[in-house]
Design an enzyme around this catalytic site. Structure first.
Site, PDB file in Angstrom:
ATOM      1  N   TYR A 156       0.831  -1.202   0.000  1.00 34.58           N
ATOM      2  CA  TYR A 156       0.000   0.000   0.000  1.00 34.58           C
ATOM      3  C   TYR A 156       0.870   1.257   0.000  1.00 34.58           C
ATOM      4  O   TYR A 156       0.657   2.184  -0.796  1.00 34.58           O
ATOM      5  CB  TYR A 156      -0.913   0.011   1.218  1.00 34.58           C
ATOM      6  CG  TYR A 156      -1.647   1.318   1.404  1.00 34.58           C
ATOM      7  CD1 TYR A 156      -2.759   1.628   0.619  1.00 34.58           C
ATOM      8  CD2 TYR A 156      -1.228   2.254   2.353  1.00 34.58           C
ATOM      9  CE1 TYR A 156      -3.426   2.838   0.769  1.00 34.58           C
ATOM     10  CE2 TYR A 156      -1.886   3.460   2.508  1.00 34.58           C
ATOM     11  CZ  TYR A 156      -2.990   3.743   1.718  1.00 34.58           C
ATOM     12  OH  TYR A 156      -3.636   4.937   1.870  1.00 34.58           O
ATOM     13  N   LYS A 160       1.166   4.277  -2.921  1.00 34.13           N
ATOM     14  CA  LYS A 160       0.902   5.698  -2.699  1.00 34.13           C
ATOM     15  C   LYS A 160       2.122   6.571  -3.009  1.00 34.13           C
ATOM     16  O   LYS A 160       1.976   7.740  -3.373  1.00 34.13           O
ATOM     17  CB  LYS A 160       0.414   5.930  -1.272  1.00 34.13           C
ATOM     18  CG  LYS A 160      -0.975   5.337  -1.021  1.00 34.13           C
ATOM     19  CD  LYS A 160      -2.005   5.875  -2.012  1.00 34.13           C
ATOM     20  CE  LYS A 160      -3.393   5.336  -1.762  1.00 34.13           C
ATOM     21  NZ  LYS A 160      -4.409   5.883  -2.689  1.00 34.13           N
TER      22      LYS A 160
END
Length: 263
Positions: A156, A160
């Protein structure tokens, strides 16, 4: 900024959380909406509410944006319905808390498709039309996780970081075109993110979290002002700045590991 009359904003992940709050801000400014999410019933409730309350036009699109062909489907929907997208908000995305060795690789494939490929493809499709019209605003939702490696959320966090670098580079490429690109990098926020990411046991998820409405307002204002990178919250701003000041990547990783530990 050009008048918002007859302008249209497309928002993904619009049924709740930051996406919903952003949709409300656009609606309050009289901007028509294309709302995209998987939960059609929630979208229809928002459509009825916003059309009655703000006297705008709302289009609902039920779509799983983690499917590879979904960005093209969404773009074709707008083309077919003569919807000129002036504001693109790529909000849909999710994370997962846990060590890489414990997670099904299929989950990461799905996550990366949504967090990386979908944002890239949607931006690529719609920005061309914006540049041709010499007007447009793009807001990509990143995360405070973008500024450093994030143990327990390795995939994750990396996704990002991609969103942040992609948007910042696009911001530079669009200079002089009349189109602006902004990345919003919030910390953990009061949305369904923590629950979906199984992050309730993380020390970082404890304590006071920013409200989704506050994060959305910071992102909305930043986008409208053509800002490059928006980090809501004083403490979060300090964290984002401090990552660039840390003299050693090992020290930065150690700090991140401590922050992301189990409570």
């Amino acid at each position: 900024m050009t008048t918002t009359k007859q302008k249209t904003a497309l928002i993904t992940g619009a049924s709740s959380g930051i996406g919903y709050e952003l949709a409300k801000l656009f609606a309050q400014d009289g901007i028509n909406l294309v709302l995209v999410a998987r939960r059609k019933s929630l979208l229809e409730e928002i459509e009825k509410d916003f059309e009655q309350r703000y006297k705008i036009i709302v289009h609902c699109v039920e779509l799983d944006l983690a499917l590879l062909d979904s960005p093209a489907q969404l773009y074709q929907f707008c083309q077919k319905n003569n919807l000129q997208v002036d504001y693109l908000v790529n909000n849909a995305g999710y994370g997962d808390y846990g060590k890489l060795v414990t997670v099904d690789p299929a989950l990461y494939q799905n996550m990366l498709t949504l967090n990386v490929l979908t944002i890239t493809t949607l931006t690529s499709l719609f920005v061309r039309d914006m540049v041709q019209r010499r007007f447009g605003y793009i807001l990509n939702i990143g995360s405070l996780a973008a500024f450093q490696p994030v143990p327990q959320m390795a995939v994750y966090g990396a996704s990002k970081t991609y969103v942040m670098h992609f948007t910042e580079a696009l911001h530079a490429e669009l200079r002089g075109t009349g189109v602006k690109a902004t990345v919003l990098n919030p910390g953990v926020t009061e949305t369904g993110f923590v629950e979906r990411a199984n992050m309730g046991g993380a020390a970082y998820a404890q304590g006071t979290l920013l409200k989704a409405s506050r994060v959305a307002l910071a992102g909305y204002r930043g986008m409208m002002a053509g800002k490059l990178n928006v980090v809501p919250g004083f403490f979060n701003k300090l964290l984002s700045i401090s990552t660039g000041l840390t003299p050693s990547r090992r020290v930065l990783l150690a700090i991140s590991s401590f922050v992301m530990r189990g409570k």
